[in-house]
Design a protein around this motif. Structure first.
Motif, PDB file in Angstrom:
ATOM      1  N   GLN A  88       0.817  -1.212   0.000  1.00 55.89           N
ATOM      2  CA  GLN A  88       0.000   0.000   0.000  1.00 55.89           C
ATOM      3  C   GLN A  88       0.847   1.257   0.000  1.00 55.89           C
ATOM      4  O   GLN A  88       0.495   2.260  -0.613  1.00 55.89           O
ATOM      5  CB  GLN A  88      -0.913   0.002   1.234  1.00 55.89           C
ATOM      6  N   ARG A  89       1.978   1.209   0.710  1.00 58.01           N
ATOM      7  CA  ARG A  89       2.766   2.440   0.815  1.00 58.01           C
ATOM      8  C   ARG A  89       3.611   2.684  -0.424  1.00 58.01           C
ATOM      9  O   ARG A  89       3.827   3.810  -0.826  1.00 58.01           O
ATOM     10  CB  ARG A  89       3.668   2.368   2.044  1.00 58.01           C
ATOM     11  N   MET A  90       4.116   1.601  -1.015  1.00 55.53           N
ATOM     12  CA  MET A  90       5.120   1.773  -2.076  1.00 55.53           C
ATOM     13  C   MET A  90       4.532   1.700  -3.482  1.00 55.53           C
ATOM     14  O   MET A  90       5.222   1.979  -4.442  1.00 55.53           O
ATOM     15  CB  MET A  90       6.195   0.678  -1.943  1.00 55.53           C
ATOM     16  N   ALA A  91       3.274   1.317  -3.577  1.00 54.02           N
ATOM     17  CA  ALA A  91       2.730   1.096  -4.922  1.00 54.02           C
ATOM     18  C   ALA A  91       2.826   2.344  -5.793  1.00 54.02           C
ATOM     19  O   ALA A  91       3.081   2.261  -6.993  1.00 54.02           O
ATOM     20  CB  ALA A  91       1.281   0.633  -4.822  1.00 54.02           C
ATOM     21  N   ILE A  92       2.644   3.510  -5.187  1.00 56.21           N
ATOM     22  CA  ILE A  92       2.653   4.742  -5.973  1.00 56.21           C
ATOM     23  C   ILE A  92       4.009   4.922  -6.667  1.00 56.21           C
ATOM     24  O   ILE A  92       4.093   5.494  -7.760  1.00 56.21           O
ATOM     25  CB  ILE A  92       2.300   5.965  -5.085  1.00 56.21           C
ATOM     26  N   PHE A  93       5.072   4.380  -6.044  1.00 55.76           N
ATOM     27  CA  PHE A  93       6.385   4.592  -6.645  1.00 55.76           C
ATOM     28  C   PHE A  93       6.617   3.707  -7.849  1.00 55.76           C
ATOM     29  O   PHE A  93       7.432   4.026  -8.710  1.00 55.76           O
ATOM     30  CB  PHE A  93       7.483   4.399  -5.595  1.00 55.76           C
ATOM     31  N   THR A  94       5.892   2.594  -7.930  1.00 58.65           N
ATOM     32  CA  THR A  94       5.993   1.816  -9.168  1.00 58.65           C
ATOM     33  C   THR A  94       5.427   2.620 -10.323  1.00 58.65           C
ATOM     34  O   THR A  94       5.921   2.578 -11.441  1.00 58.65           O
ATOM     35  CB  THR A  94       5.220   0.489  -9.052  1.00 58.65           C
ATOM     36  N   ILE A  95       4.381   3.374 -10.029  1.00 56.67           N
ATOM     37  CA  ILE A  95       3.808   4.220 -11.067  1.00 56.67           C
ATOM     38  C   ILE A  95       4.778   5.319 -11.443  1.00 56.67           C
ATOM     39  O   ILE A  95       4.909   5.684 -12.621  1.00 56.67           O
ATOM     40  CB  ILE A  95       2.463   4.797 -10.601  1.00 56.67           C
ATOM     41  N   VAL A  96       5.516   5.827 -10.455  1.00 52.93           N
ATOM     42  CA  VAL A  96       6.529   6.840 -10.762  1.00 52.93           C
ATOM     43  C   VAL A  96       7.559   6.269 -11.718  1.00 52.93           C
ATOM     44  O   VAL A  96       7.931   6.915 -12.708  1.00 52.93           O
ATOM     45  CB  VAL A  96       7.211   7.327  -9.461  1.00 52.93           C
ATOM     46  N   ILE A  97       8.009   5.062 -11.450  1.00 51.04           N
ATOM     47  CA  ILE A  97       9.038   4.463 -12.318  1.00 51.04           C
ATOM     48  C   ILE A  97       8.519   4.320 -13.742  1.00 51.04           C
ATOM     49  O   ILE A  97       9.202   4.677 -14.708  1.00 51.04           O
ATOM     50  CB  ILE A  97       9.477   3.095 -11.765  1.00 51.04           C
ATOM     51  N   ALA A  98       7.315   3.776 -13.879  1.00 55.03           N
ATOM     52  CA  ALA A  98       6.765   3.622 -15.224  1.00 55.03           C
ATOM     53  C   ALA A  98       6.591   4.979 -15.895  1.00 55.03           C
ATOM     54  O   ALA A  98       6.806   5.124 -17.095  1.00 55.03           O
ATOM     55  CB  ALA A  98       5.428   2.889 -15.160  1.00 55.03           C
ATOM     56  N   ALA A  99       6.225   6.001 -15.109  1.00 52.24           N
ATOM     57  CA  ALA A  99       6.019   7.328 -15.689  1.00 52.24           C
ATOM     58  C   ALA A  99       7.339   7.936 -16.126  1.00 52.24           C
ATOM     59  O   ALA A  99       7.402   8.605 -17.169  1.00 52.24           O
ATOM     60  CB  ALA A  99       5.328   8.251 -14.681  1.00 52.24           C
ATOM     61  N   ILE A 100       8.402   7.717 -15.357  1.00 51.76           N
ATOM     62  CA  ILE A 100       9.714   8.210 -15.768  1.00 51.76           C
ATOM     63  C   ILE A 100      10.124   7.544 -17.074  1.00 51.76           C
ATOM     64  O   ILE A 100      10.583   8.197 -18.010  1.00 51.76           O
ATOM     65  CB  ILE A 100      10.783   7.924 -14.686  1.00 51.76           C
TER      66      ILE A 100
END
Lengths: 296, 295, 434
Positions: free
Chosen positions: B154-166
């Motif tokens: 729950q806490r880190m999922a948003i950062f996977t989206i950051v990686i894909a967005a980068i």
């Protein structure tokens, strides 16, 4: 533009020193990161579904097949018709070209007018334009549908081009305004002293200088229009549906079976056209191409 | 930019701006106004004119999913914009070194921008999935305790989206940066060479300030992308796990279409706009004041 | 055999076999010419009808093809506007209706979605056709009720799906020595054995709608039909706070412990795949899951089983697809629309439609032979009075459904959180939906 672009002078680095190695290493590592998903997609697109079910994201296919690619292009089901992506290819082309040309043209003129001319309400207009683009555009669908149908631009080619241009205006204007603002003013002053008016100055001085930003704008706009699907769905009318609508229909079935290999192939096929444009745009990124013009 | 007072040209400029001005007036002002009006009604699937005051806003701000969405937008925005600017400009600077195969590299870094999110999001989802993606691959290689399950956390999922967005956006920033850098006057390069300035210093202290315009353009483009972030989230996590990766645009679109609650959706988009105004306007005014004081 | 379609410029044709097509086409052409010569000019124009729907996968395409074929055999011309994804298709239809160029038919889900359009006078009243074809007599109770507003029919139900099925891999269960469970408590026992055997006990598609679907299935099968209906239809607050609800809630939360780490965000197709390939034992999914099992070459009752847990206590949760028909101002178009409605509500045509996508033929007196084991079971339950219960999609408004989805999903993904808070929020959501 002066004859021949000016490139920085000085001795070519002769030896392949640590610095060069570091540069290549960085670029190659970055390239691996960027290519990773592509690798997965290509691999998946060449595997039969039975193999995909077995798992193994990075495993080389033991039974490679190009059938998914052929199917994606010619016979995948996208509703009643099962004719694949090719149905919408030309629609995508005839939507993208006019939208891109018009949007970029308007963006350039807007950017130019905003950078150098003192129209009293221009900055306000620009501010509202920029804020307007922060709203998720789905919210504006209903008003836009009403406006478009009042203008007779709903459900036809004119409609989709109109909508594409309208939604691209903020970004195109932003691009060119910032770009022109960074160009030296001496050019502009010189043209005015020579007696050129609004249009003449733009055509003879600013337009030739717009090279690099023109390429960026082109990349942006063509990619966005080519990959857009929701605007095409709502505003283009049945006869002009772009290729992305077929792509979406192939992929987003809620309760139906998923054929991942075909979906990957379809996505890669759709991405080919923008890719070709990127590759071809190379000659515009030569160093000093704009600077050279200043001298002339 | 000093002002010119040549009347005829100004009139021509005004006429040239007219089409855009019309669009701004009717669509952006009119449309936003319409949305604000609807947010004051109890509209469900279709717009009705049953005014209920600020009730939708009350519902909105007591909705934990909306608050999570806002928080996610800020977290995502800061990490994404920061990282992509750095990555994009680094790529541009390195590519500017007259490397062999520049076109190939440039296309590799840019092709991610060409692929549509519908399927690419699914691929990233597979890559991050602990059962079949990177974690699984590394574990198969022998590192049995390797864990990389951000996407189900729950806490880190948003950062996977950051990686894909980068991955998706760095190429475009690179192109904008490259256009800016390559547009720098050759005289400046010559001068730097003559003075014997080392490359990294040249870039950091001279070139980057010169291409501030490009940086600003890229940053604004990315801010727009952050606020409008929708397709990537839907394709990768659909807001999950739970509501951990919900974002405002998804909240708005879900309520607009699937949940048939356009009153709430327009309240959300209007409040988003107001919040942005509240943040950006003071910053702009500050910028203007500083410029004026410098002049 | 998949049906293939080839289209010329704008015209959609159905073809069954290579040889037949040419003869078929020529027959059509001849008939069309004769008809055109025989009838007055105003009807000589083919009856065109545009249909917006979200049936886009291969089997769904074959299914909608049956409607198109039947319509064209009766003299109509089917203009297909497929849009994948329910919300996208529905919003396209709504935008078209509101923008002044409505389609002749649009696909929605069974439930209250059409109500606002009907109340706004935007839909065609279907009572004339309903009376003529005795829909009230031939439709199961629950469906007929859901298709009407104030006693008038506005939609034609076309597909019926059972939502609360549980699928399992026969071999995996046999290897672990587990018998087919009869209820949710029995399932928990089976899941324990599977966990010990090293398999994924419960394959879960970790997306909001499926998490909620599991919740409602447990509420129905473990809590019982009474509490389910009191919550769903009557929105009773004390039903939410009752002991039955609590028990079902605890069962639901317990199930979360039997899923694997990769479940959040996973598509239902990939989840079914885990059961198909023997990595997992059980999966809760609707009857459409049959499509994936079929594609992988598995047979019902041999390779996989399909059951409803707690059937006597609860029931068979039904949901479905419907078509609604906007009001058209042009009389010729309205005529074509009438032909379309009659075609699409013909039980024989609907049976052919259902045969492709595995949905249940529900018209009374429909031919039930030739259905595979799972679909046949479903059909029988639908026909038995008192067994079929409407699902959350049918009974709840999309807004309320969405709000409850949020609550349920948050609970599923944070299993340690307080059940009391959940019950409170749940009750509050129900209350505010009044």
């Amino acid at each position: 533009m002066s004859a021949g672009a000016i490139v920085p002078e000085g001795p070519r680095p002769r030896h392949f020193g640590w610095a060069r190695l570091g540069i290549y290493a960085f670029l190659i590592v970055a390239a691996l990161f960027f290519l990773f998903p592509l690798y997965v997609m290509v691999l998946t697109s060449l595997e039969p579904m039975a193999e995909i079910r077995m798992g193994g994201l990075l495993a080389w296919p033991s039974d490679p097949t190009v059938e998914p690619w052929i199917k994606a292009w010619t016979s995948a089901c996208t509703g009643l018709r099962c004719e694949g992506l090719r149905v919408g290819f030309w629609n995508s082309v005839i939507i993208t070209i006019p939208s891109a040309v018009l949007a970029i043209l308007l963006g350039m003129i807007n950017g130019y007018a905003l950078s150098f001319w003192r129209v009293p309400w221009a900055n306000w207009m620009f501010a509202i334009l920029m804020f307007g683009t922060f709203i998720p555009y789905q919210v504006l669908f209903y008003p836009l549908v009403r406006i478009a149908s009042t203008l007779g631009l709903f459900g036809n080619l004119g409609g989709i081009v109109f909508v594409q241009v309208v939604f691209a205006l903020p970004v195109m204007t932003l691009l060119f305004r910032n770009y022109y603002a960074s160009l030296p003013e001496e050019l502009f002053k010189a043209a005015r002293v020579d007696g050129a008016g609004f249009w003449r100055t733009w055509f003879s001085i600013m337009l030739p200088l717009s090279g690099p930003m023109l390429v960026v704008a082109c990349i942006l706009k063509v990619t966005n229009t080519w990959n857009d699907y929701i605007l095409g769905l709502i505003f283009a009318g049945r006869d002009n549906l772009p290729m992305t609508v077929q792509l979406n229909n192939m992929v987003n079935s809620t309760l139906g079976e998923r054929e991942y290999n075909m979906e990957m192939a379809a996505t890669l096929l759709t991405a080919l056209v923008p890719l070709v444009i990127y590759f071809v745009s190379g000659r515009w990124f030569v160093r000093g191409i704009a600077a050279g013009a200043v001298k002339g | 930019m000093a002002g010119f007072r040549w009347k005829t040209g100004t009139v021509a400029a005004a006429i040239a701006l007219l089409p855009t001005a019309c669009v701004v007036l009717f669509l952006f002002v009119g449309g936003t106004g319409w949305a604000a009006l609807v947010s004051l009604t109890s509209s469900k699937m279709l717009a009705n004119w049953n005014f209920v005051g600020f009730q939708q806003y009350a519902t909105l701000f007591s909705n934990p999913r909306w608050l999570t969405s806002l928080a996610n937008m800020v977290i995502f925005g800061l990490t994404y914009i920061g990282s992509t600017l750095v990555v994009g400009f680094l790529l541009a600077i390195f590519l500017d070194q007259r490397v062999k195969g520049e076109s190939v590299f440039r296309t590799i870094f840019l092709y991610s921008y060409a692929t549509s999110f519908i399927v690419v999001g699914l691929v990233w989802r597979w890559i991050f999935n602990p059962g079949m993606g990177i974690q699984d691959v590394v574990r198969d290689l022998g590192f049995a305790s390797f864990t990389f399950d951000w996407i189900v956390n729950q806490r880190m999922a948003i950062f996977t989206i950051v990686i894909a967005a980068i991955w998706h956006g760095a190429g475009l920033v690179m192109v904008i940066a490259l256009a800016g850098i390559r547009g720098v006057d050759a005289e400046i390069w010559k001068a730097l060479k003559v003075d014997g300035v080392p490359a990294w210093r040249a870039y950091l202290h001279v070139i980057l300030p010169t291409v501030r315009g490009s940086i600003l353009t890229a940053a604004v483009l990315m801010m727009i992308g952050v606020v409008r972030l929708y397709d990537l989230v839907v394709a990768m996590t659909n807001g999950g796990p739970g509501s951990a990766t919900e974002v405002p645009a998804k909240f708005i679109v879900d309520n607009l279409f699937e949940r048939q609650n356009i009153g709430l959706a327009t309240a959300a988009s209007t409040s988003l706009l107001v919040m942005l105004l509240a943040v950006i306007v003071p910053w702009l005014l500050l910028g203007n004041a500083r410029r004026r004081s410098r002049a | 055999m998949r049906h293939c379609r080839r289209g010329g410029a704008g015209r959609t044709q159905t073809r069954v076999e290579e040889k037949d097509m040419k003869a078929h086409w020529k027959l059509h052409a001849a008939a069309a010419v004769l008809m055109a010569a025989a009838v007055s000019p105003s009807i000589a124009q083919e009856k065109q009808a545009e249909v917006i729907h979200f049936l886009t996968s291969a089997s769904e395409s074959a299914a909608i093809g049956e409607f198109a074929k039947a319509f064209e055999e009766r003299g109509g011309k089917w203009l297909d506007s497929a849009v994948a994804g329910g919300p996208a298709a529905k919003s396209t239809a709504i935008n078209r209706i509101v923008g002044g160029t409505p389609p002749a038919a649009a696909m929605f889900n069974l439930g209250p979605e059409f109500v606002e359009l009907a109340e706004g006078g935007l839909l065609r009243n279907l009572n004339d056709i309903a009376e003529a074809n005795d829909w009230r007599g031939k439709l199961p109770e629950a469906l007929a009720a859901a298709a009407q507003l104030d006693g008038a029919f506005y939609v034609v139900p076309t597909a019926l799906n059972g939502q609360n099925f549980v699928w399992y891999n026969k071999k995996v269960l046999a290897d672990a020595g587990i018998a087919e469970p009869a209820d949710w408590q029995g399932l928990i026992g089976a899941l324990d054995k599977l966990k010990a055997a090293g398999k994924i006990p419960l394959a879960m598609a970790g997306q909001k709608s499926w998490e909620a679907q599991l919740f409602w299935a447990v509420l129905l099968g473990d809590g019982g039909k009474d509490v389910y209906l009191q919550v769903m239809s009557d929105h009773k607050q004390d039903a939410v706070k009752s002991a039955d609800f609590r028990r079902a809630l605890e069962t639901f939360v317990k199930l979360a412990g039997y899923t694997d780490a990769g479940s959040p965000g996973r598509n239902w197709n990939d989840t079914a795949n885990l059961v198909i390939t023997g990595q997992a034992g059980f999966m809760q999914m609707g009857t459409w899951a049959r499509g994936e099992f079929n594609k992988a070459g598995q047979k019902p009752d041999i390779d996989y089983g399909c059951i409803i847990l707690g059937l006597e206590k609860g029931g068979y949760q039904l949901q479905g697809g419907v078509f609604l028909y906007p009001k058209l101002s042009d009389p010729a178009a309205a005529d074509a629309q009438k032909l379309l409605i009659e075609t699409m509500s013909d039980p024989a045509v609907q049976a052919k439609f259902a045969s492709h996508n595995g949905s249940v033929p529900f018209w009374k007196g429909a031919d039930r032979s030739g259905l595979d084991a799972c679909v046949a079971k479903s059909a029988e339950w639908v026909a038995t009075p008192g067994v079929a219960v409407a699902s959350q999609g049918v009974l709840l408004s999309p807004t309320l459904n969405g709000a409850l989805n949020d609550l349920i999903s948050d609970l599923w993904n944070a299993p340690g959180s307080s059940l009391d808070t959940f019950v409170e929020n749940f009750a509050a959501a129900l209350a505010s939906a009044q």
